[in-house]
Design a protein around this motif. Structure first.
Motif, PDB file in Angstrom:
ATOM      1  N   ASN A 285       6.528 -36.876  40.946  1.00 55.69           N
ATOM      2  CA  ASN A 285       5.851 -37.291  39.717  1.00 55.69           C
ATOM      3  C   ASN A 285       6.632 -36.761  38.518  1.00 55.69           C
ATOM      4  O   ASN A 285       6.782 -35.544  38.371  1.00 55.69           O
ATOM      5  CB  ASN A 285       4.429 -36.736  39.681  1.00 55.69           C
ATOM      6  CG  ASN A 285       3.644 -37.119  40.933  1.00 55.69           C
ATOM      7  OD1 ASN A 285       3.670 -38.284  41.356  1.00 55.69           O
ATOM      8  ND2 ASN A 285       2.978 -36.154  41.530  1.00 55.69           N
TER       9      ASN A 285
ATOM     10  N   ASN B 118       1.265 -28.193  35.091  1.00 58.56           N
ATOM     11  CA  ASN B 118       0.561 -28.989  36.100  1.00 58.56           C
ATOM     12  C   ASN B 118       1.277 -28.910  37.447  1.00 58.56           C
ATOM     13  O   ASN B 118       2.458 -29.215  37.557  1.00 58.56           O
ATOM     14  CB  ASN B 118       0.443 -30.449  35.644  1.00 58.56           C
ATOM     15  CG  ASN B 118      -0.442 -31.240  36.578  1.00 58.56           C
ATOM     16  OD1 ASN B 118      -0.051 -31.569  37.696  1.00 58.56           O
ATOM     17  ND2 ASN B 118      -1.654 -31.530  36.156  1.00 58.56           N
ATOM     18  N   LYS B 119       0.533 -28.558  38.479  1.00 59.40           N
ATOM     19  CA  LYS B 119       1.179 -28.290  39.777  1.00 59.40           C
ATOM     20  C   LYS B 119       1.754 -29.564  40.427  1.00 59.40           C
ATOM     21  O   LYS B 119       2.628 -29.466  41.287  1.00 59.40           O
ATOM     22  CB  LYS B 119       0.202 -27.578  40.726  1.00 59.40           C
ATOM     23  CG  LYS B 119      -1.028 -28.415  41.039  1.00 59.40           C
ATOM     24  CD  LYS B 119      -1.915 -27.721  42.048  1.00 59.40           C
ATOM     25  CE  LYS B 119      -3.080 -28.581  42.529  1.00 59.40           C
ATOM     26  NZ  LYS B 119      -3.431 -29.810  41.821  1.00 59.40           N
ATOM     27  N   ASP B 120       1.288 -30.728  40.022  1.00 61.25           N
ATOM     28  CA  ASP B 120       1.783 -31.964  40.638  1.00 61.25           C
ATOM     29  C   ASP B 120       2.939 -32.613  39.880  1.00 61.25           C
ATOM     30  O   ASP B 120       3.456 -33.643  40.307  1.00 61.25           O
ATOM     31  CB  ASP B 120       0.638 -32.973  40.786  1.00 61.25           C
ATOM     32  CG  ASP B 120      -0.409 -32.467  41.768  1.00 61.25           C
ATOM     33  OD1 ASP B 120      -0.006 -31.910  42.807  1.00 61.25           O
ATOM     34  OD2 ASP B 120      -1.611 -32.588  41.476  1.00 61.25           O
TER      35      ASP B 120
ATOM     36  N   GLN C 170      -5.199 -31.096  31.511  1.00 54.81           N
ATOM     37  CA  GLN C 170      -4.848 -31.106  32.939  1.00 54.81           C
ATOM     38  C   GLN C 170      -5.683 -32.148  33.681  1.00 54.81           C
ATOM     39  O   GLN C 170      -5.185 -32.826  34.576  1.00 54.81           O
ATOM     40  CB  GLN C 170      -5.067 -29.717  33.573  1.00 54.81           C
ATOM     41  CG  GLN C 170      -4.187 -28.629  32.986  1.00 54.81           C
ATOM     42  CD  GLN C 170      -2.691 -28.856  33.235  1.00 54.81           C
ATOM     43  OE1 GLN C 170      -2.275 -29.724  34.010  1.00 54.81           O
ATOM     44  NE2 GLN C 170      -1.864 -28.085  32.555  1.00 54.81           N
ATOM     45  N   ARG C 171      -6.954 -32.275  33.298  1.00 51.60           N
ATOM     46  CA  ARG C 171      -7.788 -33.271  33.985  1.00 51.60           C
ATOM     47  C   ARG C 171      -7.217 -34.686  33.817  1.00 51.60           C
ATOM     48  O   ARG C 171      -7.127 -35.460  34.776  1.00 51.60           O
ATOM     49  CB  ARG C 171      -9.234 -33.241  33.447  1.00 51.60           C
ATOM     50  CG  ARG C 171     -10.083 -34.307  34.119  1.00 51.60           C
ATOM     51  CD  ARG C 171     -11.342 -34.756  33.399  1.00 51.60           C
ATOM     52  NE  ARG C 171     -11.233 -35.174  32.035  1.00 51.60           N
ATOM     53  CZ  ARG C 171     -10.971 -36.406  31.614  1.00 51.60           C
ATOM     54  NH1 ARG C 171     -10.757 -37.401  32.471  1.00 51.60           N
ATOM     55  NH2 ARG C 171     -10.924 -36.682  30.322  1.00 51.60           N
TER      56      ARG C 171
ATOM     57  N   ILE D 283      -4.144 -35.569  33.263  1.00 51.67           N
ATOM     58  CA  ILE D 283      -2.909 -35.703  34.054  1.00 51.67           C
ATOM     59  C   ILE D 283      -3.263 -35.866  35.538  1.00 51.67           C
ATOM     60  O   ILE D 283      -2.748 -36.759  36.224  1.00 51.67           O
ATOM     61  CB  ILE D 283      -1.974 -34.486  33.835  1.00 51.67           C
ATOM     62  CG1 ILE D 283      -1.506 -34.440  32.379  1.00 51.67           C
ATOM     63  CG2 ILE D 283      -0.779 -34.537  34.788  1.00 51.67           C
ATOM     64  CD1 ILE D 283      -0.730 -33.183  32.005  1.00 51.67           C
ATOM     65  N   ASP D 284      -4.159 -35.014  36.023  1.00 52.36           N
ATOM     66  CA  ASP D 284      -4.554 -35.083  37.443  1.00 52.36           C
ATOM     67  C   ASP D 284      -5.107 -36.464  37.791  1.00 52.36           C
ATOM     68  O   ASP D 284      -4.762 -37.046  38.828  1.00 52.36           O
ATOM     69  CB  ASP D 284      -5.639 -34.036  37.750  1.00 52.36           C
ATOM     70  CG  ASP D 284      -5.090 -32.625  37.718  1.00 52.36           C
ATOM     71  OD1 ASP D 284      -3.863 -32.445  37.789  1.00 52.36           O
ATOM     72  OD2 ASP D 284      -5.914 -31.674  37.608  1.00 52.36           O
ATOM     73  N   GLU D 285      -5.984 -36.979  36.924  1.00 52.50           N
ATOM     74  CA  GLU D 285      -6.606 -38.274  37.228  1.00 52.50           C
ATOM     75  C   GLU D 285      -5.607 -39.421  37.134  1.00 52.50           C
ATOM     76  O   GLU D 285      -5.686 -40.391  37.883  1.00 52.50           O
ATOM     77  CB  GLU D 285      -7.819 -38.512  36.314  1.00 52.50           C
ATOM     78  CG  GLU D 285      -8.955 -37.542  36.665  1.00 52.50           C
ATOM     79  CD  GLU D 285     -10.243 -37.786  35.889  1.00 52.50           C
ATOM     80  OE1 GLU D 285     -11.111 -36.898  35.931  1.00 52.50           O
ATOM     81  OE2 GLU D 285     -10.388 -38.846  35.234  1.00 52.50           O
TER      82      GLU D 285
ATOM     83  N   ILE E 102      -2.470 -39.215  37.935  1.00 49.86           N
ATOM     84  CA  ILE E 102      -1.666 -39.180  39.162  1.00 49.86           C
ATOM     85  C   ILE E 102      -2.472 -39.724  40.345  1.00 49.86           C
ATOM     86  O   ILE E 102      -1.986 -40.564  41.108  1.00 49.86           O
ATOM     87  CB  ILE E 102      -1.159 -37.745  39.431  1.00 49.86           C
ATOM     88  CG1 ILE E 102      -0.131 -37.348  38.349  1.00 49.86           C
ATOM     89  CG2 ILE E 102      -0.543 -37.626  40.829  1.00 49.86           C
ATOM     90  CD1 ILE E 102       0.333 -35.903  38.405  1.00 49.86           C
ATOM     91  N   ALA E 103      -3.706 -39.271  40.454  1.00 46.60           N
ATOM     92  CA  ALA E 103      -4.518 -39.691  41.600  1.00 46.60           C
ATOM     93  C   ALA E 103      -4.718 -41.211  41.606  1.00 46.60           C
ATOM     94  O   ALA E 103      -4.547 -41.870  42.641  1.00 46.60           O
ATOM     95  CB  ALA E 103      -5.869 -38.975  41.574  1.00 46.60           C
TER      96      ALA E 103
END
Ligand code: CTP
Ligand code: MG
Length: 229
Positions: free
Chosen positions: A2, A42-44, A116-117, A119-121, A123-124
Motif C-alpha cells: 500500500n 499507519n501500520k499498513d 488513521q480510521r 486510512i484504514d477504511e 485500505i480495507a
C-alpha cells in the motif's frame, strides 16, 4: 503493498500567500508534514511518494529526513495540473510495486488532519472493491447557479456528498484511467474518482470526517492553526 501518494505540487492561488500553502509553518513544521506523519504512523502503509514542484524537491526531502519519515521513498516533480502531478506520481510508483493490485492512496497534502480510521477504511474497502473515495454527507443544502447571480437548481441534500481524500485504487485501475485520459486528451480532472468512473470503474465510499477539510483559503488556515494549538 500500500503506497501513499501525497500531492504537494500546487501553488495555492486561493491562499494568496507568498509560498504555496503546503509549506506554511504551523507550530513547528510545514503543513504538508502533518499528513505525511499520519501515513508514516499507519501500520499498513509501506511507502510514501511525494510530488512537489521542482524548486521544493530538496526542501521536502530534507524535511522528511530530519523528521525521520522513513517511509518516504521518493520525492518527485509534480506537474502543471493536479492530474499531471498524480500521473507523475504513478509513473514513480510503477517502479516500486510488485502487482497491479497493489493499492495507491492519493492524498492532498492540503488536508493535514486525515485520520488513521480514514486510512484504514480506505485500505480495507479498496482491497475488496478496487476503487474508493472518502466523502461526507452534505450538511448544507447545495444550489446550482448558471449565471453566478440567481438560483438555478436547488439540489436534494440527501443525495449529495462532499468528496475528500484519500482516494484509493488498485494501481492498475488508476494508471489505466490516467493513460486513457492522456490519450483522449481529457482536460484537467481534479478528481481521480471522476477519471476512474469515466472508464467504467465503480467507486465505493468510506465516511470522511469534517476535520479532514482542505486548507484552501486564509480562513481555513486560521481554523487549522486553532485546531492544532
Ligand atoms: N496539487 C498538485 N499539483 C498541482 C495542483 C495541485 O500536487 N499542479 C495538489 C495541491 O498541492 C494540493 C492538492 O493538489 O495539496 C489539492 O489542490 P488544491 O487545494 O486546489 O491546491 P492548489 O492547486 O495548490 O490551490 P489553488 O487551487 O487555490 O491554486
Ligand atoms: Mg488547485
Amino acid at each position: 503493498m500500500n503506497i501513499a501518494l501525497v500531492l504537494a505540487a500546487g501553488s495555492g492561488t486561493r491562499m494568496n500567500n507568498e509560498q504555496p500553502k503546503q509549506f506554511i509553518m504551523v507550530k513547528d513544521k510545514p503543513l504538508f508534514i502533518y499528513s505525511v506523519e499520519t501515513f508514516q504512523k499507519n501500520k499498513d502503509i509501506d511507502a510514501i511518494v511525494i510530488a512537489t514542484s521542482n524548486e521544493y524537491i530538496d526542501y521536502v526531502q530534507n524535511k522528511c529526513e530530519q523528521l525521520l519519515m522513513s517511509k518516504v521513498k521518493a520525492v518527485i516533480e509534480g506537474g502543471e495540473t493536479r492530474q499531471a502531478s498524480v500521473y507523475n506520481g504513478l509513473k514513480q510508483i510503477e517502479k516500486m510495486i510488485s502487482s497491479p493490485k497493489d493499492l495507491v492512496l492519493i492524498h492532498d497534502s492540503a488536508r493535514p488532519l486525515v485520520s488513521q480510521r480514514i486510512i484504514d477504511e480506505n485500505i480495507a474497502l479498496a482491497k475488496q472493491y478496487g476503487a474508493v473515495d472518502t466523502v461526507i454527507p452534505a450538511s448544507d443544502t447545495i444550489v446550482k447557479s448558471m449565471d453566478e447571480e440567481t438560483l438555478g437548481d436547488i439540489l436534494n441534500r440527501s443525495e449529495l456528498y462532499q468528496t475528500q481524500t484519500p482516494q484509493t485504487f488498485e494501481f492498475g485501475i488508476i494508471k489505466d484511467a490516467h493513460e486513457k485520459a492522456l490519450k483522449e486528451k481529457v482536460p484537467n480532472v481534479t478528481d481521480d474518482c471522476k477519471l476512474a468512473m469515466l472508464y467504467g470503474t465503480k467507486v465505493y465510499f468510506v465516511k470522511g470526517d469534517k476535520f479532514n477539510f482542505k486548507v484552501t483559503t486564509p480562513e481555513d488556515l486560521d481554523l487549522f492553526k486553532a485546531l492544532v494549538k
